[in-house]
Motif scaffolding. Structure first.
Motif, PDB file in Angstrom:
ATOM      1  N   ASN A 124       0.843  -1.195   0.000  1.00  9.47           N
ATOM      2  CA  ASN A 124       0.000   0.000   0.000  1.00  9.47           C
ATOM      3  C   ASN A 124       0.880   1.248   0.000  1.00  9.47           C
ATOM      4  N   SER A 125       0.537   2.194  -0.837  1.00  5.84           N
ATOM      5  CA  SER A 125       1.370   3.398  -0.992  1.00  5.84           C
ATOM      6  C   SER A 125       1.432   4.226   0.273  1.00  5.84           C
ATOM      7  N   ALA A 126       0.386   4.176   1.081  1.00  8.63           N
ATOM      8  CA  ALA A 126       0.376   4.962   2.315  1.00  8.63           C
ATOM      9  C   ALA A 126       1.341   4.409   3.349  1.00  8.63           C
ATOM     10  N   LEU A 127       1.813   3.170   3.139  1.00 10.74           N
ATOM     11  CA  LEU A 127       2.675   2.524   4.122  1.00 10.74           C
ATOM     12  C   LEU A 127       4.064   2.235   3.571  1.00 10.74           C
ATOM     13  N   LYS A 128       4.375   2.824   2.431  1.00  7.09           N
ATOM     14  CA  LYS A 128       5.613   2.452   1.759  1.00  7.09           C
ATOM     15  C   LYS A 128       6.866   2.892   2.512  1.00  7.09           C
ATOM     16  N   GLU A 129       6.732   3.834   3.444  1.00  7.41           N
ATOM     17  CA  GLU A 129       7.891   4.318   4.189  1.00  7.41           C
ATOM     18  C   GLU A 129       8.192   3.478   5.418  1.00  7.41           C
ATOM     19  N   PHE A 130       7.372   2.462   5.671  1.00  9.11           N
ATOM     20  CA  PHE A 130       7.491   1.712   6.929  1.00  9.11           C
ATOM     21  C   PHE A 130       7.883   0.256   6.667  1.00  9.11           C
ATOM     22  N   ASN A 131       8.559  -0.329   7.661  1.00  8.98           N
ATOM     23  CA  ASN A 131       8.864  -1.758   7.617  1.00  8.98           C
ATOM     24  C   ASN A 131       7.664  -2.544   8.133  1.00  8.98           C
ATOM     25  N   ILE A 132       7.225  -3.507   7.344  1.00 16.75           N
ATOM     26  CA  ILE A 132       6.004  -4.245   7.675  1.00 16.75           C
ATOM     27  C   ILE A 132       6.307  -5.741   7.725  1.00 16.75           C
ATOM     28  N   THR A 133       5.907  -6.353   8.829  1.00 15.48           N
ATOM     29  CA  THR A 133       5.964  -7.808   8.987  1.00 15.48           C
ATOM     30  C   THR A 133       4.536  -8.309   9.142  1.00 15.48           C
ATOM     31  N   THR A 134       4.184  -9.370   8.412  1.00 16.69           N
ATOM     32  CA  THR A 134       2.812  -9.888   8.484  1.00 16.69           C
ATOM     33  C   THR A 134       2.822 -11.346   8.964  1.00 16.69           C
ATOM     34  N   TYR A 135       1.669 -11.753   9.523  1.00 17.98           N
ATOM     35  CA  TYR A 135       1.554 -13.070  10.146  1.00 17.98           C
ATOM     36  C   TYR A 135       0.205 -13.693   9.801  1.00 17.98           C
ATOM     37  N   THR A 136       0.202 -15.025   9.706  1.00 15.18           N
ATOM     38  CA  THR A 136      -1.059 -15.779   9.665  1.00 15.18           C
ATOM     39  C   THR A 136      -0.999 -16.842  10.762  1.00 15.18           C
ATOM     40  N   TRP A 137      -2.205 -17.297  11.169  1.00 14.66           N
ATOM     41  CA  TRP A 137      -2.283 -18.150  12.357  1.00 14.66           C
ATOM     42  C   TRP A 137      -3.314 -19.252  12.198  1.00 14.66           C
ATOM     43  N   ASP A 138      -3.071 -20.335  12.903  1.00 15.41           N
ATOM     44  CA  ASP A 138      -4.128 -21.231  13.372  1.00 15.41           C
ATOM     45  C   ASP A 138      -4.241 -20.878  14.850  1.00 15.41           C
ATOM     46  N   ILE A 139      -5.304 -20.217  15.250  1.00 11.57           N
ATOM     47  CA  ILE A 139      -5.304 -19.513  16.543  1.00 11.57           C
ATOM     48  C   ILE A 139      -5.157 -20.451  17.734  1.00 11.57           C
ATOM     49  N   PHE A 140      -5.486 -21.759  17.599  1.00 14.32           N
ATOM     50  CA  PHE A 140      -5.323 -22.680  18.717  1.00 14.32           C
ATOM     51  C   PHE A 140      -4.056 -23.520  18.609  1.00 14.32           C
ATOM     52  N   THR A 141      -3.386 -23.448  17.454  1.00 13.05           N
ATOM     53  CA  THR A 141      -2.200 -24.278  17.270  1.00 13.05           C
ATOM     54  C   THR A 141      -0.931 -23.451  17.249  1.00 13.05           C
ATOM     55  N   GLY A 142      -0.923 -22.369  16.476  1.00 18.10           N
ATOM     56  CA  GLY A 142       0.255 -21.527  16.413  1.00 18.10           C
ATOM     57  C   GLY A 142       0.324 -20.757  15.115  1.00 18.10           C
ATOM     58  N   MET A 143       1.424 -20.052  14.943  1.00 20.29           N
ATOM     59  CA  MET A 143       1.644 -19.262  13.743  1.00 20.29           C
ATOM     60  C   MET A 143       1.812 -20.179  12.538  1.00 20.29           C
ATOM     61  N   THR A 144       1.170 -19.836  11.434  1.00 14.95           N
ATOM     62  CA  THR A 144       1.300 -20.644  10.210  1.00 14.95           C
ATOM     63  C   THR A 144       2.244 -20.011   9.201  1.00 14.95           C
ATOM     64  N   SER A 145       2.466 -18.678   9.265  1.00 17.22           N
ATOM     65  CA  SER A 145       3.439 -18.053   8.362  1.00 17.22           C
ATOM     66  C   SER A 145       3.838 -16.697   8.912  1.00 17.22           C
ATOM     67  N   VAL A 146       5.042 -16.272   8.553  1.00 12.17           N
ATOM     68  CA  VAL A 146       5.514 -14.929   8.858  1.00 12.17           C
ATOM     69  C   VAL A 146       6.265 -14.424   7.627  1.00 12.17           C
ATOM     70  N   THR A 147       5.967 -13.192   7.237  1.00 12.12           N
ATOM     71  CA  THR A 147       6.619 -12.577   6.082  1.00 12.12           C
ATOM     72  C   THR A 147       7.369 -11.338   6.558  1.00 12.12           C
ATOM     73  N   ALA A 148       8.688 -11.350   6.373  1.00 12.70           N
ATOM     74  CA  ALA A 148       9.542 -10.264   6.851  1.00 12.70           C
ATOM     75  C   ALA A 148       9.408  -9.042   5.950  1.00 12.70           C
ATOM     76  N   PRO A 149       9.892  -7.881   6.406  1.00 12.87           N
ATOM     77  CA  PRO A 149       9.806  -6.673   5.576  1.00 12.87           C
ATOM     78  C   PRO A 149      10.443  -6.832   4.195  1.00 12.87           C
ATOM     79  N   ASN A 150      11.476  -7.672   4.061  1.00 14.94           N
ATOM     80  CA  ASN A 150      12.125  -7.865   2.750  1.00 14.94           C
ATOM     81  C   ASN A 150      11.413  -8.888   1.881  1.00 14.94           C
ATOM     82  N   GLY A 151      10.295  -9.421   2.357  1.00 15.22           N
ATOM     83  CA  GLY A 151       9.522 -10.374   1.581  1.00 15.22           C
ATOM     84  C   GLY A 151       9.857 -11.825   1.848  1.00 15.22           C
TER      85      GLY A 151
END
Length: 897
Positions: A837-864
Motif C-alpha cells: 500500500n502506498s500509504a505505508l511504503k515508508e514503513f517496515n512491515i511484517t505480516t503473520y497468519t495463524w491457526d489460533i489454537f495451534t500456532g503461527m502458520t506463516s511470517v513474512t519479513a519486511p524484505n519479503g
C-alpha cells in the motif's frame, strides 16, 4: 470422643450395610462436584501416597495473556473404593470445570435454623467447610458466626492471598448464601452465582450445596470468560430432591469449549454414579469451526459389596474432520480383596503407543505392637497368626497306623475325609451305605502308647513336641487325615496397622509396547527402623457424619523411598523426608496446619546403585501465623490458624567418588502481603553470591494496583553479584486511568540512572498493546485480527492512529476474521495488499497468519522473505519451509517416560 470414634473406624474398617444413596441428601454435592475435595484434603504428594495421574485435553485462551483455561482429566485414589460414587467422567476421575465451590456438611447444614418464629430457632455456630477451585488455585474456607450480634465473617483457612466475598439473601435469621466473588492476586475476578440444590428432612427442606462459576472478569472488570450451565431439577412427588448444574459451554474471544452431557436415569435408583455423564468435550474457534474433540466411552464395574459403578474405559481424540487421531484406554482393579481399592486405575494406554501400569496397596499407620501373649493355641492376632493344615493320605489296605511330628507345645486339629469305604478289603458298591454295614472308620491319636484325648472340641488336641500316631481302630477305606495347627510368625514384628482409608501407590511402571522402560517402587517405612511404618493419620476440619463414609482424615508419611529400575537394572533410589502436623504441636493446637497437612518436604537424599549417597538437600522453614487470622477447629478438637512461609533456606550438596563435595545454598524470604518471594540469595560452590530483591505493589505502596488486587506482578527487580548491583528493572503503571503497563525501564548501574527500554503508548479494548515507542519516540504499531485474538501485522515507524483506519489495514482485519488454515487465500491477498500500500511504503512491515489454537502458520519479513509452519495432527510443530518450499527445520517427537 470424636477422635476415638474415628480411630475405631480407621482400624476396624467399615462394617455397615450399604445405604441407598440419592444425590439430593448426601453430606456432599453430586460426585462430579465433591470429587474435587480430595485434591485439597489429600493433595497429590509423595507424603500422601497419591500419584499425579492426569490427561490434558483442551485449552481455551482468553484475551488476557495471563489467563488461559485448561481442561483435563485427573485421577485420585481417594475417589474410589467402597461407598465412593462415580462422577460424570467415571469412577476416580475428575473433569476440570474452571471454577466451583463445593460444600461439605458437618452433621447438618449451617443454615438449618432459618426462621426466627419457630420454637426451636437458635443462633448456632457454623462449621461446614467450603472447597473452592479456580485456574491455578484452590483452598478451603469456613464461616464464623458471632452468635451475639448475628453477624458472619469468612475465614480463608488455606492461608493464601485470595480475596473471597459473598452476597446473601434477605433472610436475617441466618446466613443463606446467594453468590461468591473470588479475586486472585492478578486482579482476575471469578463470579460464582449459579448453584446446585440438595435436600434434607426427607426432601422437605432444601439448601444450596455448591456454587458454580458463571464468568471471569479481568483487572479492568471486562468479562473475558463466560460459562453456561444446564440446570436439571429432580423431584420426589412435589418436593425437590436436588438440582444440579451441568456445564455446557465455556466461551472466550478465541472460541468455545462445549460439553455434551447425557442423563442416565438408571443411576437415580442405584445411586452409585452421577446420573449425568460427559459424552464428549470439543473446542471450536470463534467462527464456529471445530478444532478438536474428545469422546468418552464407559462401562461398569462391580465390587464384592454389590456396588455397580460407571468407569471410563476409552477416550478418543478427534480432529476437525471427526477422524480419530489418538486414544487412551484404561483398566481398573476389580478383584481386590480390599474394598478401598476396587476401581483403582491399574493401567493407562497412551496415544503414543506406550502404557503406564499402577499398583496400589493399603494405607497403614505406625502402631507399636506387643505380641508377647501370642501362643499356638488360639488366634489372637490375625496379622501374625493363621491356621495352616497338612493332609496325609491313608489306605487301610496299606496301613492302619500313620505318623506325624509336633515341633512345639500347641493345639492340633485332626479330622478325616473318607473318599472310599471298603467291605472288608473290597470297595463297597456305589449305593451301599457304610453306616448300614457298620464299617465307619474310627481312629485315636497316640503319643507312644498313650492315647491323647480331645480338648474343647472333638477335633482339637493339646500336644507337646514329639512323634504322634493316628491309629485306625475300625472300618476299611482310604482318604485323607487333615492335621491343622496355628502358625505364628517369629519376631521381629512390624509396627504398623493397616487402615481402610483409600490406598497408596506401590509401583508405577512405564512400557514401550511390551518392553519395560522404567519402574518406580515406593516404600513408606521409617528410615531409622524399617520395621516401623512412617505413617500417621490426621483429622481435617469437618467431623462429618459417617452415614456415607466420608472419613475426614488423611494418612501422611514422614519417610518415602523411591526405588528406580528398568527391565535389567537397579538404577538407584531417592529418600524423601516430610514434616507432618505431629511435628508442630502446641497445647490443644495444631500450628501451621494449612501448610503441613499435605506433608512439608524438608530433606532429600539421592543414592546410586551401589547405595552411595551422591547428593542431598536440606531445607529449613520459618512458618508464621498470618496476622489476625481467625482460629478454626479441627475434628480432633484442636485448633489452628492459617500460616504462611516467612522464609526458607535450602542447602544442596553433591558428593564425588574421591570424597570431595560441592555445596550450594539458596535462601528465600517472602512477602507477608502476597506471600511471593521478595528476596533470594544463592551462594554457589565457588563462593559467588547472587542476590535478588523484588518489589510488588504492596512494597511500593501503589494504591491503584493494590485496590485492583494486582499483588503478584513484580514492579522492581534488582540483582547483585557479590554485593555489586549488576541489573535493575522497573515495570511502570503510570497512567492513572489504566491498569496497563506504560513502560519498562532498566538502570545504568554506574550512575543508577533509569533508562526507558520500551513505552506502551496504546492498548485496544481487549488489553492488547497496539502501539509501542522507543525512548526516542519512534512508534511501532501492531494490528490485531482473527477477531482481535492474534497480531496480523507489525508496522515499524507508524503510529496506531496513522494506520488503523486505512482501507488496506481494515481489509486485512476483515479477511482474518473469517480465515482458517484451510482457507487463507483472501487473507494472504489482503496482507500482500497491505504490504504494498502506498500509504505505508515508508514503513517496515511484517505480516503473520495463524491457526489460533495451534500456532503461527506463516511470517513474512519486511524484505519479503517468508517462513511457513506446519503442524502434525496433535498440534505439534512438524516443519518450517521457506517461500520456495525448501525445508528449513524438521521436528520429530518420541514418547518418553
Amino acid at each position: 470422643m470424636k477422635k476415638l470414634l474415628l480411630l475405631f473406624i480407621l482400624i476396624y474398617g467399615l462394617g455397615k450395610a450399604q445405604i441407598e444413596r440419592n444425590f439430593g441428601s448426601t453430606p456432599t454435592p453430586v460426585p462430579s462436584a465433591s470429587s474435587f475435595t480430595s485434591y485439597s484434603n489429600t493433595p497429590v504428594s509423595l507424603a500422601t501416597g497419591v500419584p499425579e495421574i492426569s490427561v490434558p485435553l483442551l485449552t481455551l485462551p482468553t484475551s488476557n495473556k495471563n489467563l488461559s483455561i485448561p481442561f483435563g482429566l485427573s485421577n485420585h485414589i481417594y475417589n474410589v473404593g467402597l461407598k465412593k460414587p462415580a462422577g460424570e467422567a467415571g469412577l476416580g476421575w475428575s473433569l476440570s470445570k474452571v471454577g466451583i465451590i463445593s460444600r461439605v456438611i458437618n452433621s447438618d447444614v449451617d443454615e438449618k435454623y432459618d426462621n426466627t418464629s419457630k420454637p426451636d430457632y437458635k443462633k448456632n455456630a457454623f462449621d461446614d467447610v467450603y472447597h473452592y477451585y479456580l485456574p491455578g488455585s484452590s483452598g478451603k474456607f469456613k464461616f464464623v458466626r458471632d452468635t451475639i450480634n448475628n453477624t458472619f465473617t469468612l475465614n480463608n483457612i488455606s492461608g493464601n492471598n485470595i480475596k473471597i466475598e459473598f452476597t446473601r439473601t434477605a433472610n436475617t435469621a441466618t446466613l443463606i448464601l446467594e453468590s461468591f466473588k473470588i479475586t486472585d492476586d492478578k486482579g482476575f475476578k471469578y463470579i460464582y452465582d449459579n448453584y446446585s440444590i440438595a435436600s434434607r428432612d426427607g426432601y422437605k427442606t432444601n439448601y444450596r450445596s455448591a456454587f458454580y462459576l458463571s464468568k471471569i472478569l479481568d483487572e479492568n472488570n471486562v468479562e473475558i470468560v463466560s460459562l453456561v450451565y444446564q440446570k436439571d431439577t429432580r423431584y420426589s412427588g412435589t418436593f425437590v430432591k436436588y438440582q444440579n448444574c451441568n456445564l455446557t459451554t465455556v466461551t472466550s474471544i478465541f472460541g468455545k469449549i462445549t460439553f455434551e452431557n447425557i442423563y442416565e436415569p438408571y443411576w437415580e435408583d442405584h445411586g452409585n454414579s452421577d446420573p449425568n455423564k460427559v459424552q464428549s468435550i470439543s473446542l471450536s474457534d470463534n467462527s464456529g469451526r471445530q478444532v478438536s474433540k474428545y469422546k468418552f466411552e464407559y462401562s461398569t464395574i462391580n465390587n464384592n459389596q454389590a456396588e455397580e459403578k460407571r468407569i471410563l474405559t476409552n477416550l478418543y481424540q478427534l480432529d476437525k474432520d471427526q477422524h480419530t487421531i489418538g486414544s487412551y484406554s484404561f483398566q481398573y482393579e476389580s478383584s481386590s480383596t480390599s474394598p478401598q481399592m476396587t476401581g483403582a486405575l491399574t493401567e493407562m494406554k497412551l496415544p503414543e503407543g506406550g502404557r503406564i501400569s499402577y499398583q496400589y496397596e493399603g494405607n497403614e499407620i505406625y502402631t507399636a505392637v506387643n505380641y508377647s501373649d501370642a501362643d499356638n493355641y488360639t488366634i489372637k492376632y490375625p496379622e501374625i497368626q493363621r491356621f495352616v493344615s497338612n493332609s496325609m493320605f491313608f489306605d487301610t489296605n496299606t496301613s492302619r497306623i500313620y505318623t506325624f511330628q509336633i515341633d512345639a507345645p500347641r493345639a492340633v486339629f485332626v479330622n478325616k475325609d473318607s473318599e472310599v469305604y471298603y467291605k472288608d478289603q473290597y470297595t463297597l458298591g456305589i449305593h451301599d451305605n457304610p453306616d448300614t454295614y457298620n464299617y465307619q472308620i474310627t481312629y485315636v491319636i497316640k503319643k507312644g502308647s498313650t492315647v491323647i484325648t480331645n480338648s474343647g472340641s472333638p477335633d482339637r488336641y493339646l500336644v507337646t513336641p514329639g512323634t504322634y500316631t493316628i491309629e485306625i481302630k475300625t472300618g476299611f477305606g482310604n482318604g485323607d487325615f487333615h492335621i491343622g495347627m496355628i502358625q505364628t510368625d517369629p519376631p521381629p514384628y512390624r509396627n504398623a496397622k493397616k487402615i481402610d482409608v483409600a490406598a497408596r501407590i506401590r509401583t508405577i511402571k512405564y512400557y514401550d509396547d511390551n518392553t519395560l522402560k522404567k519402574s518406580i517402587n515406593y516404600q513408606y517405612n521409617d528410615f531409622n527402623n524399617a520395621w516401623n511404618s512412617s505413617g500417621d493419620y490426621f483429622t481435617l476440619e469437618t467431623c462429618q457424619s459417617q452415614e456415607y463414609e466420608y472419613l475426614n482424615s488423611v494418612i501422611l508419611y514422614n519417610n518415602v523411598k523411591e526405588i528406580y529400575g528398568d527391565s535389567n537394572n537397579n538404577l538407584g533410589y531417592t529418600q524423601y523426608y516430610f514434616k507432618t502436623p505431629k511435628d508442630f504441636t502446641g497445647t490443644g493446637t495444631r500450628p501451621h496446619y494449612n501448610i503441613v497437612s499435605g506433608g512439608l518436604p524438608y530433606k532429600k537424599e539421592v543414592y546410586n546403585t551401589q547405595n552411595q549417597l551422591i547428593s542431598n538437600e536440606n531445607t529449613d522453614y520459618v512458618l508464621t501465623e498470618i496476622n489476625n487470622a481467625p482460629e478454626y477447629t479441627l475434628c480432633d478438637g484442636t485448633t489452628s490458624k492459617s500460616s504462611w512461609t516467612q522464609s526458607a533456606k535450602t542447602i544442596s550438596k553433591t558428593f564425588f567418588s574421591d570424597g570431595s563435595a560441592l555445596e550450594n545454598t539458596s535462601e528465600v524470604s517472602y512477602s507477608p502481603i502476597n506471600f511471593e518471594p521478595v528476596y533470594t540469595k544463592v551462594t554457589a560452590p565457588d563462593g559467588t553470591v547472587t542476590e535478588k530483591n523484588i518489589k510488588y505493589s504492596s512494597e511500593l505502596n501503589n494504591a491503584k494496583l493494590i485496590n485492583a488486587r494486582m499483588l503478584s506482578a513484580p514492579l522492581e527487580t534488582e540483582i547483585k553479584i557479590n554485593g555489586k548491583a549488576v541489573s535493575k528493572a522497573e515495570t511502570k503503571y503510570d497512567n492513572p486511568a489504566s491498569l496497563q503497563v506504560t513502560s519498562v525501564n532498566s538502570y545504568e548501574m554506574q550512575n543508577q540512572s533509569a533508562q526507558t527500554k520500551v513505552i506502551f503508548s496504546n492498548y485496544n479494548s481487549y488489553g492488547n498493546p497496539v502501539e509501542t515507542k522507543t525512548p526516542k519516540g519512534i512508534p511501532t504499531s501492531v494490528v490485531y485480527g482473527y477477531n482481535n485474538t492474534q497480531p496480523i501485522a507489525k508496522i515499524e515507524g507508524a503510529s496506531y492512529a496513522q494506520i488503523i483506519s486505512l482501507p488496506a489495514v481494515q481489509n486485512a482485519v476483515i479477511a482474518s476474521n473469517s480465515a482458517t488454515p484451510e482457507n487463507e487465500s483472501d487473507l494472504k491477498t489482503a496482507l500482500e495488499n497491505l504490504r504494498i500500500n502506498s500509504a505505508l511504503k515508508e514503513f517496515n512491515i511484517t505480516t503473520y497468519t495463524w491457526d489460533i489454537f495451534t500456532g503461527m502458520t506463516s511470517v513474512t519479513a519486511p524484505n519479503g522473505a517468508k517462513e511457513m509452519y506446519s503442524y502434525d495432527k496433535a498440534g505439534r510443530l512438524e516443519k518450517v519451509v521457506d517461500q520456495d518450499g525448501k525445508i528449513l527445520k524438521t521436528y520429530q517427537y518420541n514418547y518418553k517416560q
